[in-house]
Design a protein around this motif. Structure first.
Motif, short mmCIF file in Angstrom:
data_model
loop_
_atom_site.label_atom_id
_atom_site.label_comp_id
_atom_site.label_asym_id
_atom_site.label_seq_id
_atom_site.Cartn_x
_atom_site.Cartn_y
_atom_site.Cartn_z
N GLY A 187 -12.26 -16.36 4.99
CA GLY A 187 -11.66 -17.38 4.14
C GLY A 187 -10.63 -18.21 4.87
N ARG A 232 -11.75 -22.23 5.05
CA ARG A 232 -11.36 -22.66 3.71
C ARG A 232 -11.30 -24.17 3.55
NH1 ARG A 232 -5.25 -20.30 4.08
NH2 ARG A 232 -4.44 -21.74 5.66
N SER A 286 -12.27 -22.33 -3.04
CA SER A 286 -11.11 -21.44 -3.13
C SER A 286 -11.21 -20.52 -4.34
CB SER A 286 -9.82 -22.27 -3.21
OG SER A 286 -9.62 -23.00 -2.02
N ARG A 289 -13.88 -17.84 -3.51
CA ARG A 289 -13.36 -16.81 -2.62
C ARG A 289 -12.38 -15.89 -3.34
NH1 ARG A 289 -13.20 -21.18 0.84
NH2 ARG A 289 -10.96 -21.42 0.52
#
Length: 224
Positions: free
Chosen positions: A90, A94, A102, A105
């Motif tokens: 991540g 990201r 986001s 995740r």
């Protein structure tokens, strides 16, 4: 207590099947979070691959019944390794998946934490005295329920990657299919008789999760 209250198997939660398969949602590397993370990423990737394999093995039909306590502790260790690797994934990737990514995740990682709590409850339950085992097992029920956030998160993350055209298109499509595959696979498994039922359900849960997490670990092992 070594059975998942939801599906009656060992734990059948697996991480959002096809969670983050071979995805590279970033054209380059997002190094803004920490300069050391990229250098350590291959080690985290290798550990994640190992954790994913262990996790998948713990849910394979017959393993949990034969080695219930060992399976729970091994599953806990495997999930923690996967969590560490996915966190690095991540951090590295990201930037390109945006806010939707986001959220995906975050859901996956919340599901992994819940999975770890569920394994811990299963492992600790038989070790506590008297009637406390039932209380510990009961405390693990909401954890196993929340563990299925990994599937929702996988689908959301796949949608983000598909929308941004980041990473291989087939991988994003497989992640989007994660939650439907879970639902359909478990339903099919429950409708079949043994021994097919256990294998179908495993393939829809621990099997697919272990495969996808392994692919994420392989992606982290690449130095690019």
């Amino acid at each position: 207590m070594d059975s998942n209250p939801l599906f009656g198997g060992h734990h059948h939660l697996s991480m959002g099947g096809h969670m983050t398969a071979l995805i590279d949602p970033l054209a380059g590397n997002d190094l803004s979070a920490t300069g050391s993370t990229p250098r350590r990423a291959p080690a985290f990737g290798a550990a994640m691959c190992g954790g994913a394999i262990v996790f998948a093995a713990t849910g394979f039909p017959g393993v949990g019944a034969a080695l219930p306590q060992s399976t729970n502790w091994a599953g806990l260790a495997g999930v923690l390794l996967v969590f560490a690797g996915f966190r690095v994934f991540g951090i590295r990737h990201r930037a390109a998946s945006g806010r939707l990514g986001s959220w995906g995740r975050g859901l996956v990682m919340a599901g992994l934490v819940a999975t770890a709590v569920g394994f811990l409850a299963n492992a600790v339950g038989p070790l506590v005295p008297g009637g406390a085992e039932g209380m510990v097992g009961l405390a693990g029920v909401p954890a196993w329920v929340l563990s299925h956030l990994v599937y929702i998160g996988a689908t959301v993350l796949g949608m983000a990657c598909l929308r941004k055209r980041s990473g291989p298109l087939p991988a994003a499509v497989l992640m989007i299919a994660s939650l439907p595959l879970l639902v359909l696979g478990v339903a099919a498994g429950l409708s079949l008789g043994e021994p097919a039922s256990g294998f179908v359900t495993w393939a829809a849960t621990e099997g697919q999760a272990g495969l996808v997490w392994s692919l994420v670990g392989v992606r982290l092992c690449r130095r690019d």
